[in-house]
Design a protein around this motif. Structure first.
Motif, PDB file in Angstrom:
ATOM      1  N   GLN A  90       0.935  -1.325   0.024  1.00 20.33           N
ATOM      2  CA  GLN A  90       0.022   0.134   0.038  1.00 20.33           C
ATOM      3  C   GLN A  90       0.822   1.146  -0.113  1.00 20.33           C
ATOM      4  OE1 GLN A  90      -2.270  -0.899   3.561  1.00 20.33           O
ATOM      5  NE2 GLN A  90      -4.194  -0.988   2.330  1.00 20.33           N
ATOM      6  N   SER A  91       0.174   2.192  -0.540  1.00 16.13           N
ATOM      7  CA  SER A  91       0.983   3.580  -0.574  1.00 16.13           C
ATOM      8  C   SER A  91      -0.068   4.671  -0.074  1.00 16.13           C
ATOM      9  CB  SER A  91       1.763   4.048  -2.058  1.00 16.13           C
ATOM     10  OG  SER A  91       2.757   3.044  -2.260  1.00 16.13           O
ATOM     11  N   VAL A  92       0.569   5.701   0.865  1.00 14.40           N
ATOM     12  CA  VAL A  92      -0.440   6.774   1.203  1.00 14.40           C
ATOM     13  C   VAL A  92       0.375   8.018   0.206  1.00 14.40           C
ATOM     14  CG1 VAL A  92      -0.938   8.225   2.879  1.00 14.40           C
ATOM     15  CG2 VAL A  92      -0.926   5.943   3.427  1.00 14.40           C
ATOM     16  N   SER A  93      -0.447   8.680  -0.647  1.00 10.33           N
ATOM     17  CA  SER A  93       0.106   9.627  -1.119  1.00 10.33           C
ATOM     18  C   SER A  93      -0.595  11.097  -0.720  1.00 10.33           C
ATOM     19  CB  SER A  93       0.227   9.712  -2.747  1.00 10.33           C
ATOM     20  OG  SER A  93      -1.180   9.462  -3.010  1.00 10.33           O
ATOM     21  N   VAL A  94       0.231  12.252  -0.611  1.00  6.81           N
ATOM     22  CA  VAL A  94      -0.576  13.493  -0.317  1.00  6.81           C
ATOM     23  C   VAL A  94      -0.217  14.475  -1.471  1.00  6.81           C
ATOM     24  CG1 VAL A  94      -0.653  15.336   1.559  1.00  6.81           C
ATOM     25  CG2 VAL A  94      -0.030  13.126   2.282  1.00  6.81           C
ATOM     26  N   SER A  95      -1.540  14.983  -1.946  1.00 10.88           N
ATOM     27  CA  SER A  95      -1.490  15.979  -3.005  1.00 10.88           C
ATOM     28  C   SER A  95      -2.360  17.110  -2.723  1.00 10.88           C
ATOM     29  CB  SER A  95      -1.593  15.167  -4.433  1.00 10.88           C
ATOM     30  OG  SER A  95      -3.061  14.931  -4.485  1.00 10.88           O
ATOM     31  N   SER A  96      -2.380  18.074  -3.589  1.00 13.86           N
ATOM     32  CA  SER A  96      -3.602  19.164  -3.435  1.00 13.86           C
ATOM     33  C   SER A  96      -4.978  18.753  -3.391  1.00 13.86           C
ATOM     34  CB  SER A  96      -3.340  20.286  -4.285  1.00 13.86           C
ATOM     35  OG  SER A  96      -3.368  19.874  -5.731  1.00 13.86           O
ATOM     36  N   LYS A  97      -5.079  17.375  -3.993  1.00 18.72           N
ATOM     37  CA  LYS A  97      -6.446  17.053  -4.083  1.00 18.72           C
ATOM     38  C   LYS A  97      -6.810  16.162  -2.748  1.00 18.72           C
ATOM     39  CE  LYS A  97      -6.166  16.658  -9.092  1.00 18.72           C
ATOM     40  NZ  LYS A  97      -6.227  15.606 -10.193  1.00 18.72           N
ATOM     41  N   GLY A  98      -5.857  15.749  -1.672  1.00 19.26           N
ATOM     42  CA  GLY A  98      -6.095  15.149  -0.739  1.00 19.26           C
ATOM     43  C   GLY A  98      -5.105  13.989  -0.498  1.00 19.26           C
ATOM     44  N   THR A  99      -5.437  13.276   0.561  1.00 22.94           N
ATOM     45  CA  THR A  99      -4.619  12.099   0.711  1.00 22.94           C
ATOM     46  C   THR A  99      -5.266  10.861   0.159  1.00 22.94           C
ATOM     47  OG1 THR A  99      -4.073  13.129   2.889  1.00 22.94           O
ATOM     48  CG2 THR A  99      -3.548  10.835   2.643  1.00 22.94           C
ATOM     49  N   LYS A 100      -4.558   9.825  -0.486  1.00 24.40           N
ATOM     50  CA  LYS A 100      -5.115   8.616  -1.130  1.00 24.40           C
ATOM     51  C   LYS A 100      -4.483   7.607  -0.509  1.00 24.40           C
ATOM     52  CE  LYS A 100      -6.872   9.608  -5.693  1.00 24.40           C
ATOM     53  NZ  LYS A 100      -6.106   9.678  -7.151  1.00 24.40           N
ATOM     54  N   LEU A 101      -4.923   6.532  -0.492  1.00 26.26           N
ATOM     55  CA  LEU A 101      -4.454   5.224   0.036  1.00 26.26           C
ATOM     56  C   LEU A 101      -4.598   4.251  -1.430  1.00 26.26           C
ATOM     57  CD1 LEU A 101      -3.393   3.181   2.018  1.00 26.26           C
ATOM     58  CD2 LEU A 101      -5.606   2.152   2.666  1.00 26.26           C
ATOM     59  N   LYS A 102      -3.520   3.763  -1.897  1.00 24.47           N
ATOM     60  CA  LYS A 102      -3.612   2.908  -3.016  1.00 24.47           C
ATOM     61  C   LYS A 102      -3.069   1.738  -2.584  1.00 24.47           C
ATOM     62  CE  LYS A 102      -1.110   2.395  -7.350  1.00 24.47           C
ATOM     63  NZ  LYS A 102       0.236   2.813  -8.196  1.00 24.47           N
ATOM     64  N   ASN A 103      -3.621   0.656  -2.910  1.00 29.67           N
ATOM     65  CA  ASN A 103      -3.309  -0.879  -2.977  1.00 29.67           C
ATOM     66  C   ASN A 103      -2.530  -1.296  -4.452  1.00 29.67           C
ATOM     67  OD1 ASN A 103      -4.629  -1.337  -0.434  1.00 29.67           O
ATOM     68  ND2 ASN A 103      -6.510  -0.789  -1.461  1.00 29.67           N
ATOM     69  N   GLU A 104      -1.471  -2.221  -4.141  1.00 29.56           N
ATOM     70  CA  GLU A 104      -1.173  -2.768  -5.285  1.00 29.56           C
ATOM     71  C   GLU A 104      -0.951  -4.192  -5.027  1.00 29.56           C
ATOM     72  OE1 GLU A 104       2.536  -1.419  -8.510  1.00 29.56           O
ATOM     73  OE2 GLU A 104       2.373  -0.611  -6.444  1.00 29.56           O
ATOM     74  N   LYS A 105      -1.089  -4.861  -6.029  1.00 29.14           N
ATOM     75  CA  LYS A 105      -0.791  -6.427  -6.220  1.00 29.14           C
ATOM     76  C   LYS A 105       0.815  -6.687  -6.253  1.00 29.14           C
ATOM     77  CE  LYS A 105      -5.148  -7.871  -7.820  1.00 29.14           C
ATOM     78  NZ  LYS A 105      -5.656  -8.230  -6.558  1.00 29.14           N
ATOM     79  N   PRO A 106       1.421  -7.426  -5.751  1.00 28.73           N
ATOM     80  CA  PRO A 106       2.796  -7.739  -5.759  1.00 28.73           C
ATOM     81  C   PRO A 106       3.215  -8.048  -7.344  1.00 28.73           C
ATOM     82  CG  PRO A 106       2.147  -8.953  -3.941  1.00 28.73           C
ATOM     83  CD  PRO A 106       0.782  -8.450  -4.574  1.00 28.73           C
ATOM     84  N   GLN A 107       2.672  -8.696  -7.841  1.00 30.07           N
ATOM     85  CA  GLN A 107       2.915  -8.886  -9.409  1.00 30.07           C
ATOM     86  C   GLN A 107       2.943  -7.646 -10.013  1.00 30.07           C
ATOM     87  OE1 GLN A 107       4.234 -11.821  -9.760  1.00 30.07           O
ATOM     88  NE2 GLN A 107       5.065 -11.005 -11.840  1.00 30.07           N
ATOM     89  N   SER A 108       1.880  -6.643  -9.983  1.00 31.59           N
ATOM     90  CA  SER A 108       1.862  -5.496 -10.608  1.00 31.59           C
ATOM     91  C   SER A 108       3.077  -4.628 -10.235  1.00 31.59           C
ATOM     92  CB  SER A 108       0.797  -4.792 -10.336  1.00 31.59           C
ATOM     93  OG  SER A 108      -0.428  -5.360 -10.740  1.00 31.59           O
ATOM     94  N   PHE A 109       3.431  -4.563  -9.145  1.00 33.52           N
ATOM     95  CA  PHE A 109       4.715  -4.074  -8.387  1.00 33.52           C
ATOM     96  C   PHE A 109       6.099  -4.535  -9.176  1.00 33.52           C
ATOM     97  CE2 PHE A 109       7.972  -3.721  -4.977  1.00 33.52           C
ATOM     98  CZ  PHE A 109       8.236  -2.453  -5.068  1.00 33.52           C
ATOM     99  N   TYR A 110       5.895  -5.710  -9.175  1.00 32.28           N
ATOM    100  CA  TYR A 110       7.589  -6.158  -9.615  1.00 32.28           C
ATOM    101  C   TYR A 110       7.571  -6.196 -11.111  1.00 32.28           C
ATOM    102  CZ  TYR A 110       7.612  -9.054  -5.362  1.00 32.28           C
ATOM    103  OH  TYR A 110       7.541  -9.665  -4.156  1.00 32.28           O
ATOM    104  N   GLN A 111       6.334  -6.106 -11.943  1.00 28.05           N
ATOM    105  CA  GLN A 111       6.341  -5.827 -13.171  1.00 28.05           C
ATOM    106  C   GLN A 111       6.735  -4.268 -13.455  1.00 28.05           C
ATOM    107  OE1 GLN A 111       5.261  -7.804 -15.726  1.00 28.05           O
ATOM    108  NE2 GLN A 111       5.568  -6.429 -17.558  1.00 28.05           N
ATOM    109  N   SER A 112       6.298  -3.581 -12.765  1.00 29.07           N
ATOM    110  CA  SER A 112       6.419  -1.840 -12.876  1.00 29.07           C
ATOM    111  C   SER A 112       8.093  -1.639 -12.613  1.00 29.07           C
ATOM    112  CB  SER A 112       5.609  -1.089 -11.864  1.00 29.07           C
ATOM    113  OG  SER A 112       6.069  -1.317 -10.718  1.00 29.07           O
TER     114      SER A 112
END
Length: 143
Positions: free
Chosen positions: A53-75
């Protein structure tokens, strides 16, 4: 009696240090693979069903993003050779309780030598069959 107590404290302290170093080495190996875009090395220290998971902060607010391990490794594997990146770990805060460990690592991220963002990684590890594996990784990302 005093000698026995001092000896016990030294043994206990040495065991704790060794265990912390074992856990820290897992994260060091993870980043060695990460920086080399070597997903085989990364997978060697990660549980198959690791949660990302990643927590990002921007002018649009705070977001929590989930990522599958296989997608992460591919990226990671598909990052062009012309793009160099470095996640500089600033500190390791390690806590261990039996077969569970937690590592908090503030970082600064650079792309082609230029600062991109900073944040904190929080790794949770589980020790099974005498081997530590990353089971959960969440990070924050701030510009």
């Amino acid at each position: 009696m005093k000698t026995i107590l001092v000896s016990l404290m030294l043994v206990f302290t040495s065991a704790l240090y060794s265990q912390n170093e074992d856990v820290k080495q897992v994260v060091i190996t993870f980043f060695k693979g990460f920086h080399a875009k070597d997903t085989i090395t990364m997978k060697s220290v990660c549980a198959e069903k690791m949660i990302l998971q990643s927590v990002s902060v921007s002018s649009k607010g705070t977001k929590l993003k989930n990522e599958k391990p296989q997608s992460f490794y591919q990226s990671i594997a598909t990052i062009p050779a012309t793009i160099l990146f470095e996640e500089r770990i600033l500190n390791y805060s390690i806590q261990v309780d039996g077969a569970m460990a937690h590592i908090w690592t503030p970082y600064e991220f650079f792309i082609n030598g230029k600062f991109s963002h900073k944040g904190v990684n929080a790794f949770t590890l589980f020790k099974e069959n005498e081997q530590w594996k990353i089971v959960y990784l969440i990070d924050t990302r701030r510009k």
